[in-house]
Design a protein around this motif. Structure first.
Motif, mmCIF file in Angstrom:
data_model
loop_
_atom_site.group_PDB
_atom_site.id
_atom_site.type_symbol
_atom_site.label_atom_id
_atom_site.label_comp_id
_atom_site.label_asym_id
_atom_site.label_seq_id
_atom_site.Cartn_x
_atom_site.Cartn_y
_atom_site.Cartn_z
ATOM 1 N N TYR A 107 6.102 -11.889 5.385
ATOM 2 C CA TYR A 107 4.903 -11.154 5.046
ATOM 3 C C TYR A 107 4.865 -10.219 4.982
ATOM 4 O O TYR A 107 5.672 -9.697 5.641
ATOM 5 N N GLN A 108 4.910 -9.220 4.283
ATOM 6 C CA GLN A 108 5.106 -7.478 3.240
ATOM 7 C C GLN A 108 3.652 -7.008 3.583
ATOM 8 O O GLN A 108 3.192 -8.214 2.063
ATOM 9 N N THR A 109 3.332 -5.554 3.600
ATOM 10 C CA THR A 109 2.390 -5.272 3.427
ATOM 11 C C THR A 109 2.928 -3.332 3.004
ATOM 12 O O THR A 109 3.528 -2.924 4.347
ATOM 13 N N GLN A 110 2.375 -3.029 2.007
ATOM 14 C CA GLN A 110 2.922 -1.910 2.021
ATOM 15 C C GLN A 110 1.483 -0.486 1.493
ATOM 16 O O GLN A 110 1.173 -1.090 0.830
ATOM 17 N N GLN A 111 1.258 -0.008 2.090
ATOM 18 C CA GLN A 111 0.045 0.425 2.716
ATOM 19 C C GLN A 111 0.120 2.289 2.200
ATOM 20 O O GLN A 111 0.703 2.653 2.979
ATOM 21 N N ARG A 112 -0.366 2.997 1.672
ATOM 22 C CA ARG A 112 -0.125 4.520 0.580
ATOM 23 C C ARG A 112 -2.353 5.399 1.211
ATOM 24 O O ARG A 112 -2.730 4.772 0.238
ATOM 25 N N GLU A 113 -2.462 6.261 1.697
ATOM 26 C CA GLU A 113 -3.298 6.787 1.794
ATOM 27 C C GLU A 113 -2.897 8.598 1.532
ATOM 28 O O GLU A 113 -1.373 9.216 1.512
ATOM 29 N N LEU A 114 -3.413 9.181 0.650
ATOM 30 C CA LEU A 114 -3.360 10.103 0.457
ATOM 31 C C LEU A 114 -4.562 11.116 0.990
ATOM 32 O O LEU A 114 -6.105 10.838 1.075
ATOM 33 N N GLU A 115 -4.262 12.352 1.371
ATOM 34 C CA GLU A 115 -5.266 13.159 1.900
ATOM 35 C C GLU A 115 -5.002 14.490 0.791
ATOM 36 O O GLU A 115 -4.170 15.145 1.266
ATOM 37 N N GLN A 116 -6.612 14.991 1.574
ATOM 38 C CA GLN A 116 -6.476 16.016 0.395
ATOM 39 C C GLN A 116 -7.515 17.463 1.103
ATOM 40 O O GLN A 116 -7.873 17.086 1.497
ATOM 41 N N TYR B 102 -4.167 5.258 -1.715
ATOM 42 C CA TYR B 102 -3.821 5.428 -2.639
ATOM 43 C C TYR B 102 -3.677 4.315 -3.780
ATOM 44 O O TYR B 102 -3.375 3.792 -4.828
ATOM 45 N N GLN B 103 -2.606 3.315 -2.238
ATOM 46 C CA GLN B 103 -2.474 2.251 -3.208
ATOM 47 C C GLN B 103 -1.462 0.996 -1.686
ATOM 48 O O GLN B 103 -1.137 1.530 -0.823
ATOM 49 N N GLU B 104 -1.868 0.521 -2.267
ATOM 50 C CA GLU B 104 -1.214 -1.027 -1.365
ATOM 51 C C GLU B 104 -0.575 -2.359 -2.476
ATOM 52 O O GLU B 104 -1.041 -2.839 -3.168
ATOM 53 N N THR B 105 0.390 -2.339 -2.068
ATOM 54 C CA THR B 105 1.026 -3.740 -1.970
ATOM 55 C C THR B 105 1.365 -5.219 -0.910
ATOM 56 O O THR B 105 1.721 -4.884 0.149
ATOM 57 N N ASP B 106 0.298 -6.265 -1.284
ATOM 58 C CA ASP B 106 0.755 -7.153 0.148
ATOM 59 C C ASP B 106 1.436 -8.241 -0.937
ATOM 60 O O ASP B 106 1.201 -9.010 -1.379
ATOM 61 N N VAL B 107 2.608 -9.659 -0.328
ATOM 62 C CA VAL B 107 3.552 -10.014 -0.032
ATOM 63 C C VAL B 107 3.583 -11.383 0.755
ATOM 64 O O VAL B 107 3.505 -10.893 1.363
#
Length: 720
Positions: free
Chosen positions: A330-339, A357-362
């Motif tokens: 199980y893998q996950t990548q989560q990205r957030e954007l701070e302005q 911002y973006q997320e991929t779950d596998v």
């Protein structure tokens, strides 16, 4: 400098050939070094000599000699591979045979790594830490049967450490590195790395390891002003910000392994935390009532990425005869954007807002079953691969079409694959390997892959191999769902895309020579051909009333390649030299214009040298690679008529030279490595196409490096 390197290439190549031809070779069945054991694409782990595939192995010693920070540092020096750094987002991806990272698969212990757009492809090389790596295995060409979708140009398998020779292995590392001529000790310039790893062999059954690494890259300003620059100019070389964005990464990993009576079970965990800082070059004024003065401000951004990797693997016997190997991941990548708003004079921040911002779950699983027959001349392997990928992108990215019920894009892709491979030894010398995979797809029509390989061992340590493979690449998230439409842009994905298909063939001859003096030589030559049909391109499909671009299946890609490599080993000296030349044809027809389909040639040359002085306990190393001029036709628009045209893009040749000296102290308890990267001081490489806009012609510089850099690495080893 380029004239010198171009002259040096054929001279060095000719000298290497003549050196090998002048010696009288004595056949010997005694090899002073045990064959390297490989696992990638094999039914069971075996030596390179027995493999039907051509496998390149990069050992942990090779990695240590380079003091590599990440996978990109290592792959930069290998033939048929081009590392493509992107200074605007801090990422690096890999290209092989002119095909980008969508066609090349990166695995950790045979499990593909999660990325922004899916699984195994377009993986950011800077996010792959090498502290816990035993060896890297690279196979070129179609690997669709054993590794599924998108393994078109090849795969690299990162084999991690799962044992130790000692009861305890503890390693502590500190590394300081300049970024060009920018450096402050443990400060706001340069690269600063700290790492710690501990491994413990509890008993014959249990083993565990744990590690952590901090990689603090303070960015490359070049001619820019950095974070606290207050001027607002139109000259890009004197703007605020960085040419190469600052990035801080934290890596952690842990592994626990249990083995008994031929059964092995391990669980591996990895975590990455990454922060990338973007400093807006546009500076404006704002009156501050509190300070009663005009303040210089800018609107800046930070990108936060969290990546988790879980892998459970079991290997053993079923019914006391069949060999099984099963992995669940199980893998996950989560990205957030701070302005936020940044007040430059005071260093204060305001109006901070953080958004997804973006997320991929596998969810991923693969397994094989083999050893069906007692007769070792015939082996059969059946396997499966299940992939469930969920992609999510927030509307804040500005690149994706919102769904009916939200401002975000959330899509799921699934495939369920089954494959079979046979290895047949027709004699002690001659082996063949047929294979087939069928893939049930949730989004696309079902796909299939096939392969056939042969290996023949001649007298005098000559090995011949030949193979054919059919593979496929499925469209990625961006190609399917991009929707970037405003008053000035119209760029769209296409949910009607079909998978690309590829056919490849390869043949090679390898000669090993062993001398009574201890001299060892290895020479090989490889021939390859590949064709990709229905290749997906982002193309202009409409010119009025404004340019409209869309991802469509319009391109046909063909490649031929001839490469040769030579190795010398004698006592404390090891040297390698290689040369490759490739011809690449891309025919693109978007309905408005057709590109030229002639083959454009490119060459590469590499060499590396290692010499150890036992008395000094010191190893001297040098790595050199020349990337020849790269050419391709790309889409553009005629400045006068506005018509779509295809123009020839040329990126001039450049060379990369690294060198290091490694010395050990106190019976290998303390290592000091001193070295330099990019000694030829490559920063910008000239191209005739604007790097930031594929539809704008003209001369520009592509930022491919940050200049000559020096490093010092200190490693303390405790072996108990």
């Amino acid at each position: 400098m380029q004239r010198i390197t171009k002259l040096f290439t054929p001279i060095a190549f000719s000298l290497s050939i003549s050196l090998f031809a002048q010696e009288h070779v004595i056949d010997s069945t005694k090899n002073t070094k045990l064959d390297e054991v490989i696992v990638t694409g094999q039914i069971e782990p075996q030596s390179i000599k027995k493999s039907v595939f051509n496998v390149r192995v990069i050992s942990k010693e090779d990695i240590q000699r380079q003091a590599a920070n990440n996978l990109g540092d290592v792959l930069n020096q290998y033939l048929n591979i081009v590392v493509r750094p992107n200074s605007s987002d801090g990422r690096s991806s890999v290209s092989m045979f002119g095909l980008d990272g969508q066609y090349f698969k990166i695995l950790v212990d045979n499990v593909p790594m999660v990325s922004d757009t899916g699984l195994g492809n377009n993986v950011d090389l800077t996010q792959i830490n090498l502290d816990d790596v035993e060896q890297l295995e690279i196979i070129e060409g179609s690997m669709g049967v054993t590794h599924g979708a998108n393994a078109v140009s090849g795969v690299i398998n990162i084999i991690t450490k799962k044992s130790t020779k000692n009861k305890w292995d503890i390693t502590a590392t500190v590394q300081e590195e300049t970024i060009g001529n920018e450096y402050e000790p443990l400060g706001k310039e340069g690269r600063h790395i700290q790492a710690l790893r501990a491994a413990h062999e509890i008993n014959d059954n249990w083993f565990f390891s744990i590690g952590a690494n901090r990689n603090d890259f303070q960015g490359f300003k070049d001619n820019r002003g950095g974070k606290d620059f207050t001027e607002n100019t139109s000259d890009i070389e004197y703007q605020r910000g960085y040419s190469w964005l600052p990035k801080e990464q934290f890596f952690t990993n842990a592994l626990i392994r249990y083995q008994k009576n031929g059964m092995r079970l391990f669980y591996r965990f990895e975590y990455l935390n990454e922060d990338i800082d973007y400093y807006n070059p546009i500076v404006s004024n704002e009156f501050s009532e509190q300070a009663n003065s005009v303040m210089r401000i800018s609107t800046d951004r930070r990108y936060y990425t969290d990546k988790f990797y879980h892998h459970l693997n079991g290997v053993g016997k079923l019914f006391s005869t069949l060999d099984y190997n099963v992995s669940l991941s199980y893998q996950t990548q989560q990205r957030e954007l701070e302005q936020f708003k940044y007040y430059i004079q005071t260093g204060e921040e305001a109006n901070n807002e953080t958004k997804p911002y973006q997320e991929t779950d596998v969810i991923y699983s693969t397994g094989t079953l083999s050893n069906f027959f007692k007769e070792k001349k015939f082996d059969l392997q059946f396997g499966y691969e299940f992939v469930n990928t969920n992609g999510y992108s927030s509307s804040v990215t500005g690149l994706f079409n919102p769904t009916e019920n939200s401002q975000n894009t959330d899509r799921r892709l699934e495939n369920y694959d089954f494959f079979g491979v046979a290895e047949i030894s027709l004699s002690d010398r001659f082996s063949i390997r047929p294979g087939y995979r069928y893939s049930f797809q949730s989004k696309f029509d079902d796909q299939w892959a096939g392969s056939f390989g042969m290996r023949y061992l001649f007298n005098h340590n000559i090995e011949a191999r030949a193979s054919y493979g059919r593979s496929y690449r499925t469209p990625n998230y961006d190609e399917l769902y991009t929707y970037f439409v405003d008053a000035n842009h119209n760029v769209q994905g296409n949910e009607q895309l079909i998978p690309e298909t590829s056919n490849s063939a390869e043949a090679s001859i390898k000669k090993m020579s062993f001398f009574d003096s201890g001299l060892k030589l290895s020479n090989n030559i490889n021939f390859a051909y590949m064709a990709v049909n229905d290749r997906i391109e982002l193309a202009v499909v409409q010119t009025t009333p404004m340019l409209e671009s869309k991802y469509i299946n319009i391109s046909k890609y063909q490649m031929w390649n001839v490469s040769t490599g030579h190795q010398v080993g004698y006592k404390n000296l090891s040297a390698k030299v290689g040369f490759t030349i490739a011809g690449i044809s891309r025919k693109i027809d978007n309905g408005l214009a057709v590109s030229d389909d002639k083959f454009l040639t490119n060459y590469q040359f590499n060499a590396n040298l290692a010499y150890t002085v036992p008395k000094w306990k010191t190893t001297f190393s040098a790595f050199y690679k020349l990337n020849g001029k790269q050419q391709q036709y790309i889409e553009s628009t005629d400045a006068s008529s506005g018509d779509v045209i295809y123009v020839l893009q040329e990126l001039e040749s450049f060379g990369l030279l690294d060198a290091s000296v490694k010395k050990t102290f106190f019976d290998k308890a303390f290592d000091v490595t001193l070295g330099a990267r990019n000694l030829l001081n490559i920063v910008n490489v000239r191209s005739n196409i604007g790097a930031s806009d594929a539809h704008t012609t003209g001369s520009t510089n592509n930022l491919l490096g940050y200049g000559r850099s020096f490093f010092l690495k200190l490693t303390y080893n405790i072996n108990l």
